[in-house]
Write a protein that holds these residues in place. Structure first.
Motif, short mmCIF file in Angstrom:
data_model
loop_
_atom_site.label_atom_id
_atom_site.label_comp_id
_atom_site.label_asym_id
_atom_site.label_seq_id
_atom_site.Cartn_x
_atom_site.Cartn_y
_atom_site.Cartn_z
N MET A 1 -78.24 -42.83 -14.31
CA MET A 1 -78.74 -44.61 -13.66
C MET A 1 -79.92 -45.28 -13.77
O MET A 1 -79.85 -46.22 -13.52
N ALA A 4 -78.32 -47.54 -16.16
CA ALA A 4 -77.85 -49.02 -15.88
C ALA A 4 -78.91 -49.93 -15.57
O ALA A 4 -77.95 -50.80 -15.35
N THR A 8 -78.43 -50.67 -21.71
CA THR A 8 -77.95 -49.96 -22.40
C THR A 8 -79.28 -50.62 -24.15
O THR A 8 -79.00 -49.95 -24.61
N VAL A 13 -77.70 -44.31 -24.34
CA VAL A 13 -76.98 -44.04 -22.89
C VAL A 13 -76.87 -42.13 -23.30
O VAL A 13 -76.88 -41.92 -24.30
N ALA A 38 -72.13 -50.10 -23.04
CA ALA A 38 -71.87 -50.01 -21.89
C ALA A 38 -70.71 -49.42 -21.31
O ALA A 38 -70.70 -48.77 -19.66
N LEU A 41 -71.24 -45.75 -20.78
CA LEU A 41 -71.82 -45.18 -20.06
C LEU A 41 -71.70 -45.26 -18.62
O LEU A 41 -71.25 -44.43 -17.72
N LEU A 42 -70.21 -46.26 -17.87
CA LEU A 42 -69.86 -46.35 -17.33
C LEU A 42 -68.63 -45.57 -16.91
O LEU A 42 -68.45 -44.46 -15.78
N ALA A 45 -70.85 -41.74 -16.56
CA ALA A 45 -70.73 -42.24 -14.70
C ALA A 45 -69.16 -41.94 -13.68
O ALA A 45 -69.70 -41.35 -13.10
#
Length: 486
Positions: A1, A4, A8, A13, A38, A41-42, A45
């Motif tokens: 979190m 985000a 990034t 990350v 990016a 990271l998503l 998650a």
């Protein structure tokens, strides 16, 4: 979190324990360094969320004990269907009448309708006692499982005493550890059976109670006041909250011979004296409101529509025993009310009317009804057999205005034939002159006219005025509703 939120480019990350999920996001661990940070990271998650959801361990708890059985008969299928329609929004104003009729006949609501009924009563305190009665053991069982319905526990031992009909006492631990609704219900139950014990119990925890609970607890004293309550209520006059002081003062004013009544009489007596001319009342309102008067419940700041001296006079008269004026100003309440108070007529009459309502004095209520002030509440003081005739006369002679709507709203239904005829006449007059006022009168009358009038109202179903058509429809709905409950 955190990565985000800041991006990034400013934070790398974070590593995650996702080696067992390698490749599920389309990016192998070996190629992670070359991936778009990016997107990586998503992806990580999303996988973490999916893993947490897939691996959730449901909480374990024992099932609650089942509700006690209720041997009362349930309402008919047609009546249950009618209640479901009401709860869904069809003629919602008829709900109190439906509940009252079911309670009077000893019927209960089917279990599948209780959740919706409990939700409705959550926002309507006036029907909670009825819901407790027709809901029975199962409704109170549900209230103990859902905090949103805990308010019903406050009604469980005031509206329906079947839980303790065998003489058993409620668990005293409720007072120590229960929620506010349960504690109010326990105190009301104890107060009805052992008023002195209930008062002493509250006195022991008074200092720790919240202001809202203090007001609620004091209100439960209203039905069964005794002279023994006076010392405790006198201590409540020193409460820092004005609302608590006023509640205690109103209760003390209802105890005959209380010290507060004597103090109010001493303050009010110099304000009203007979004038030199017959039928004249000289009025000298208070010029100040000291701390002692405020302790006795006199509100310092008047409403916006009243001046200070007029307001203080009304407050004094509202808590002064009405017997103070009999013999001093006249031999009967009617003679006293007929006195000419000049410019102070309004606060004098309003103060006396409030006193008659608080002290439940029907003789004074009859004398004050013709003044057009608090008429609906004054009617409630009269014996039941007198109310309809007085109400019909007032409605016939009252001016067309908001006050007429407020008066009819205060008169419970079903109205007598005489009152119903007077109300229908005024409705037609209002419809011709003031459409908005007529619609409000129709809305009130639809819920209070005798449902037997639906046959006479059938002609209204074709009336060009929509308000009258709705009135006829509601009368028919109520007639069918009560027939199903029979």
């Amino acid at each position: 979190m955190s990565a985000a939120l800041v991006g990034t480019e400013r934070r790398p990350v974070p590593d995650t324990d996702l080696h067992e999920l390698d490749g599920l996001d389309g990016t192998s661990a070996a190629a992670a360094d070359d991936a778009d940070p990016a997107a990586l990271l998503l992806d990580r998650a999303a996988l973490l969320v999916a893993r947490r959801r897939a691996g959730f361990q449901p909480a374990q708890r024992d099932l609650p004990a089942p509700s006690r059985p209720d041997d009362r008969p349930a309402v008919s299928r047609a009546a249950a269907h009618r209640l479901a329609r009401i709860l869904a929004g069809e003629h919602p104003g008829t709900l109190p009448e439906w509940l009252t009729a079911a309670a009077d006949r000893g019927l209960r609501v089917p279990g599948h309708l209780l959740p919706a009924l409990l939700d409705r009563a959550r926002g309507n305190p006036r029907i909670r006692g009825l819901v407790s009665t027709v809901g029975g053991h199962r409704a109170r069982w549900l209230a103990g499982l859902n905090p949103d319905w805990a308010y019903l526990l406050d009604q469980a031992h005031t509206a329906d005493t079947s839980d303790t009909a065998d003489g058993a006492e409620i668990d005293p631990d409720i007072w120590e550890y229960g929620d506010p609704g349960g504690r109010r219900g326990y105190l009301a139950h104890l107060r009805a059976r052992h008023p002195d014990r209930a008062r002493d119990l509250l006195a022991g925890t008074w200092a720790q109670e919240t202001p809202q609970d203090r007001i609620a607890f004091l209100t439960s004293f209203g039905a069964d006041l005794t002279p023994g309550d006076e010392p405790f209520l006198e201590t409540a006059l020193d409460d820092p909250r004005r609302e608590v002081r006023q509640t205690a003062a109103d209760l003390l004013a209802r105890i005959p011979g209380s010290a507060l009544s004597a103090r109010m009489a001493r303050r009010a007596t110099p304000c009203l004296t007979l004038g030199p001319h017959a039928g004249q009342l000289l009025v000298d309102p208070p010029t100040s409101c000291d701390a002692r008067a405020q302790r006795d419940g006199v509100q310092l700041r008047p409403p916006d529509v009243a001046g200070e001296r007029a307001w203080w006079l009304e407050e004094l008269l509202a808590r002064t025993p009405l017997s103070t004026w009999t013999g001093r100003l006249g031999t009967t309440p009617a003679q006293i009310v007929a006195l000419d108070a000049g410019d102070w007529h309004q606060p004098v009459i309003t103060g006396w009317a409030r006193a008659a309502i608080t002290q439940r004095d029907p003789t004074w209520a009859r004398a004050l009804l013709g003044e057009g002030i608090l008429a609906g509440r004054l009617l409630a003081v009269l014996p039941l057999e007198e109310r309809a005739a007085h109400a019909a006369g007032i409605v016939t002679n009252a001016a067309l205005g908001v006050e007429l709507v407020e008066l009819l709203t205060e008169i419970a239904g079903p109205w007598s034939e005489e009152l119903a005829a007077a109300a229908l006449t005024r409705i037609v007059q209002a419809g011709r002159q003031y459409t908005g006022l007529g619609e409000r009168l129709c809305a009130v009358a639809a819920l209070r006219l005798p449902p037997e009038l639906h046959e006479r109202a059938e002609d209204l179903a074709e009336h060009p005025w929509p308000a009258l058509r709705r009135l006829a429809t509601t009368l028919r709905f109520r007639h069918d509703m009560l027939r199903e409950l029979r």
